[in-house]
Write a protein that holds these residues in place. Structure first.
Motif: not given
Length: 219
Positions: A6-14, A106-109, A159-164
């Motif tokens: 993957f090009a980026a990673v997204i985290f939930d919090m709670d 080095g993955l944006p998040k 993040l500048g990435v496509a969702p996929q």
């Protein structure tokens, strides 16, 4: 499936990075008791991952006239403020290790949470996670909260990435639904409530802990 796919990673919090759902549950239960009705842990499970407005609507739909709004809202806010100000907010096991693995590669998040920004900012600062997330999208930033895809679409845009090309980590059914609806590959690590059959369908993988996910994803 590996992190490096993957090009980026997204985290939930709670419930994913920080252990807050128990504090939330206790706050809502105490507020309900003050207002003359009972919220069980099982019922509270329906509120996990929802925005405050959605959660309050679910409570009102279920209990009807037994809920004295806005007294209940004020009581919930009071108990949350007290609990989150006085109690330690634990970081989930494996959370820091996973974040650092993403950084090492080095993955944006980004962080994408339905929580309102003032509360999210406070919790990130108190746990020291704020330094890891210069990109933070909260429930205040989008017109529709999870389970709508808005928050994930905005995260991908920032993040500048496509969702996929993005990978998301979520703990709740609404979060999994939101990421999937946005076209983001989502990994689920359940917290307060076991995943529904729908979550099993939408999530690419389901792990019992972040530590397990860390190993399985080659981090």
């Amino acid at each position: 499936m590996q992190l490096t796919d993957f090009a980026a990673v997204i985290f939930d919090m709670d419930g994913l990075l920080i252990d807050t759902e128990t504090i939330y549950c206790q706050s809502w239960q105490r507020a309900a008791a003050d207002c003359g009705f009972i919220i069980t842990p099982a019922f509270y499970g329906q509120l996990v991952g929802r925005s405050r407005a959605d959660a309050l609507r679910i409570v009102l739909d279920h209990f009807g006239d037994r809920v004295p709004m806005p007294a209940f809202q004020e009581s919930v806010l009071h108990y949350e403020t007290v609990c989150f100000s006085e109690e330690t907010i634990p970081i989930k096991p494996g959370a820091l290790e996973l974040i650092r693995a993403v950084e090492t590669r080095g993955l944006p998040k980004a962080l994408a949470t339905s929580t309102h920004r003032p509360a999210a900012t406070q919790r990130l600062a108190r746990t020291g996670l704020d330094r890891h997330f210069p990109i933070t999208i909260t429930g205040d930033d989008v017109p529709r909260p999870k389970p709508s895809p808005d928050i994930y679409l905005m995260a991908c845009e920032k993040l500048g990435v496509a969702p996929q090309d993005a990978l998301a980590f979520e703990d709740s059914d609404p979060g999994v639904q939101a990421a999937h609806a946005a076209g983001v590959t989502v990994v689920m690590v359940p917290d307060f409530k076991a995943p529904s059959p729908d979550a099993h369908t939408r999530a690419a993988r389901i792990f019992p802990s972040l530590l397990t996910a860390l190993v399985a994803l080659g981090a």
